[in-house]
Design a protein around this motif. Sequence first.
Motif, PDB file in Angstrom:
ATOM      1  N   VAL A 164       0.690  -1.231   0.119  1.00 48.68           N
ATOM      2  CA  VAL A 164       0.064   0.104  -0.010  1.00 48.68           C
ATOM      3  C   VAL A 164       0.868   1.241  -0.038  1.00 48.68           C
ATOM      4  N   ALA A 172       2.115   1.343  -3.260  1.00 54.57           N
ATOM      5  CA  ALA A 172       1.109   2.004  -4.237  1.00 54.57           C
ATOM      6  C   ALA A 172       0.803   3.559  -4.015  1.00 54.57           C
ATOM      7  N   TYR A 173       1.047   4.031  -2.759  1.00 56.79           N
ATOM      8  CA  TYR A 173       0.787   5.385  -2.876  1.00 56.79           C
ATOM      9  C   TYR A 173       1.695   6.313  -3.264  1.00 56.79           C
ATOM     10  N   HIS A 227      -0.899   8.157  -6.119  1.00 51.71           N
ATOM     11  CA  HIS A 227      -1.509   8.332  -4.860  1.00 51.71           C
ATOM     12  C   HIS A 227      -3.109   8.592  -5.194  1.00 51.71           C
ATOM     13  N   ARG A 278      -5.072   6.984  -7.307  1.00 51.23           N
ATOM     14  CA  ARG A 278      -5.842   5.565  -7.768  1.00 51.23           C
ATOM     15  C   ARG A 278      -5.766   4.868  -6.220  1.00 51.23           C
ATOM     16  N   SER A 279      -4.490   5.128  -5.356  1.00 47.36           N
ATOM     17  CA  SER A 279      -4.573   4.142  -4.137  1.00 47.36           C
ATOM     18  C   SER A 279      -5.666   4.966  -3.107  1.00 47.36           C
ATOM     19  N   ASN A 301      -8.686   3.221  -3.952  1.00 46.69           N
ATOM     20  CA  ASN A 301      -8.561   1.857  -3.492  1.00 46.69           C
ATOM     21  C   ASN A 301      -8.742   1.812  -1.795  1.00 46.69           C
ATOM     22  N   ASN A 302      -8.270   2.687  -1.353  1.00 44.44           N
ATOM     23  CA  ASN A 302      -8.230   2.889  -0.125  1.00 44.44           C
ATOM     24  C   ASN A 302      -9.608   3.043   0.589  1.00 44.44           C
ATOM     25  N   ILE A 310      -2.056  -2.611  -7.837  1.00 44.19           N
ATOM     26  CA  ILE A 310      -2.478  -1.798  -6.658  1.00 44.19           C
ATOM     27  C   ILE A 310      -3.822  -2.177  -6.151  1.00 44.19           C
ATOM     28  N   GLU A 311      -4.712  -2.674  -7.080  1.00 46.06           N
ATOM     29  CA  GLU A 311      -6.107  -3.153  -6.691  1.00 46.06           C
ATOM     30  C   GLU A 311      -5.933  -4.514  -5.833  1.00 46.06           C
ATOM     31  N   PHE A 323      -4.594  -3.582  -1.615  1.00 42.08           N
ATOM     32  CA  PHE A 323      -5.537  -3.248  -0.574  1.00 42.08           C
ATOM     33  C   PHE A 323      -6.349  -4.550  -0.001  1.00 42.08           C
TER      34      PHE A 323
END
Lengths: 394, 379
Positions: A32, A35-36, A40, A42-43, A46-47, A353-354, A357
Motif C-alpha cells: 500500500v 502504491a501510494y 496516490h 488511484r491508491s 482503493n483505500n 494496486i487493486e 488493498f
Amino acid sequence: MSEVKVDYTKKEFPPILSKVGLILTLVGLVLVVLAYSVDHTRSAFNNLILLMFLTSIGLGSLFLVALEYVMGNVWSVPFRRIVEFLGAVLLILPLVFIPIYFNLHDLFHWTHQEAVEADKILKGKAPYLNEQFFIIRAVVFFGLWILFYLFIQRNSQKQDETVDQKLTTRNIRISAFFMPIFALSLTFAAIDWMMSLEPHWFSTIFGVYYFSGTVLTALAAATFLIIYLNEKGYLLKNLVSDHYYSLGALMFAFTNFWAYIAFSQFLLIWYANMPEETFFFINRMEGNWVYVSIALIFVRFAIPYFALLSQPSKMDPKRLKFVSLWILFAHMVDLYWLIMPTFSKDSFVFGWIELAFPILAYGILILVFSIKAKNKNLVPIGDPKLIRGINFRL
Amino acid sequence: MSDKTLYSYTGLFDTPDEIIKAANQVAKDGYKKFDVHTPYPVHGMDKAMKLGSSPLGYVALVLGLGGALLALGIIYFMVVVDYPVIIGGKPYFAFPAFVPILFEVTVLLASVGTVAAMLFFLFKFPNNAHPLHDTDYLKATSCDKYGISIQAEDAKFDEAGISGYFESLGAKSITPIYLDNEEINTKHKVLEPKFIGFLVVVFIIVSGATYISLNKLMIIPPFSWMMEQEKVVPQESFSVFKNERGMQQPVQGTVARGLIPYAFKGKPEEAGKFLVNPLVPTKDILAEGKNKFEVFCSPCHGNLGEGDSRLRGHFPNPPSLHSEKVRQWTDGRIYHVITDGQNVMPGYTSQMTREERWATVLYIRALQRSQNAKESDLL
C-alpha cells in the motif's frame, strides 16, 4: 430435546494464525505504501474500497450482535462471540480513514473550492458537503460505532465470569439505542463516502443498498469463521446443521435483498430517464465497464442465489464455506463497481494496486480476530440463552 | 364393534420433550404410517420422525419458473408482437420494465400452486371426513397435549400389542380410533339423479325467467330502458329520419338563427376588396384579439407572428405574418384566411365567432406595426 451441558474448554489458536495475519498485514502495508508512492490518486480510491469493506464487516457484525439482543434470538447465541470479535474491526477504521483524509482533494470533487464556486448545484449542497462538516461527521460516526462496540462487548464478556442476567438486559437496552443510530450513521456514511464521489448524483435508496451488502458481508465473514472453527473443534460440539441452515438461510435472504434493492435503484433511474440520475449508470454501461456491471449481476446475485437455493445446500458446511468466501469477494467487486468509475471513467483498471488493498484487508481481519480472540472464550458461556441456543432445532 | 374398522391407536403426551422422544422411538422401531399432532410446531420434529425432505420445493421451483416464462411470453406477445407501442422512448422489449411483473407472476404461481399441490396431492383433498376428526384425541392435541397416532395400515401394526407399546413409550390415555363404516358407505344424496334433475329444472326456470324479464319484459313501456330510447347515437343509424342519419342538412333556402352566411367562400380577392372591418381597435378589442391569437394562431405562427413556433421544421413551415405581402393585405383579406383557411391551414369558423375573428385581425395589425415600426410611430 435432551438437556445439554455446556462442555466448553478454551482451546488456544495455533500461533500460525496470528502469524499469517501479521504477515498478510505487513505485506499489504508495504504494498500500500508503494502504491501510494506510485499513484496516490488511484491508491486513495482503493483505500476507500478498503474502508467501505472493513466498515461493512465491523459495523455489520455489530449490527448482527445488536439484532440478536433486540430480537431475543436464541439460535445465534452459541457463536455470537465470533461475530463480536469481528466487530473489533471498527477499532481499526479511523486508521484506515487517515490516508483518505489526506487525499480528500483527489477523491471528492466537491472539496475544490473553485469548483463549488462555479457550480450552482454544488453551491446549494455546500452547507452539507464541505470539508469541516465531512470530517466532523466521520469522527462522530467512528466515535459512536466504537462506543457501542465497546459497551456491548464488555457486557457480553463480563457475563462469562459473573453469569449475571442483568448484563443481557443492559445489552438489550444498548442495542435498542444502537439500532436507529446504526440506521442513520450507516446511511450517512454511505452517502458521504461513496455517493458524494459523484456530487451531482443522488439516489434515495443508496443507504439501503450499502446496508444490504454490509449485513451480507458481515454474515458471510461470520459464517465462514463459525464453520471453520467448529470443524476444527474450537467451538461447542453440539452445533448441528440446524444452526448452519439458519446462517445459510439468512445469507440467501440477504442475497435476494441486495438484488431487490439494486434492481429497484436501477429500474427507477432507467425508467424515469432523467439525465441528472442516469449518468451514474451510463458511466457503468459504457466502455468496458459494462462487463463489470454484467459480471456483478452474476457474482453478487446469480451464483450465490443458485448455490444456496435448495434446502440441503443451506446446511452443507462445504457449500456454505465456499459461498461465504464468494460473498466476501462479491462485496469487493460491488464496492469496486461503485467507487472506481469515478477514478477511471472510460475503462476499468486492474493491477497490483487493486490487489494490495484486499491483501491488507484480509490481513487486518485475521490479525484483529486472532488478537481479539486470544485469552477469551469463543462461546458466551455465561449467557442465559446459551442452552436454548444449543438445543435449537428447526 | 362389528360395524367399525380400526383406523389407528393414539396416545397422548404432556410435554414437547416427551413427544420428540416418543416420535424418535416410533420411527426407530420401523413404523412408517404414523403421525404426530401438536398444538404448535415443535422444533426438531422432522428429524425425530425421520421425515424425508418435502417434494413441495420442486413443485414451487417448477411452478415459479413456469410462471416467469408464462409472464414473459404473455408480455412479449402483447407488447412486441401483437400491439407494439413505444412507451417512454424505450425499446419494445424493455426487459427491466417487465421484471417486477415477472417477479409477481413467479411468486403468485409458485405460492398458489404450492398450496394447491399441498392440499390436493399431499393432504388428499377433498377429505372432509378424516377419522381423527371430532375425536377427543384431536381436541386434546389442539389444546395442550401432544399426541401420536399409529395407523392400522402400517405393516408393523399389531392390534394386540399396540396398547402395551404405547405404555412403554409413556403415553397416557391410549385410545383406538375407528373408521365409521356408516360414513364410509354413505352415498351422497347430492349425486342422486332425482336431485340433479331438480337442479336442472331450477336452472332452466331461473335462467329463463331472468332472460325473459331482462330482454322482453323490460322493453315494454313503462319498463323500457333508457338505453333503448329514440335518440341520436354516434356511429349508429337513426331511425327517426327517412335517410337514417342523425345529422341533417338545413332545409334549403333557410339560415340558422344568428348565422350570417359567408359570401366569399373560395374568393379571396373579392373578400379583400369588399369586406370592411366592423370593429374599432379599442383596448378591450385588442385584448380579445390577443387572447384568440395566442390560443389559435400562435401554435403555428409563433407568439409574435414570425412563423417561428416549435412546429418549424416538422411541418410545412408556417409563414411569417410580417412579410411585405401580408402587410399589404386589407383587413378583409386576412379575415378571409382566418375564415376560409389557406393551404394547410383550416378555416376557424367553428372555433371563433365573427367578432373574435375581426378582433384577431386587429391584433395582427398591431403586431405588424410593432415589428415594422415607422419613425412616426415613435412620437
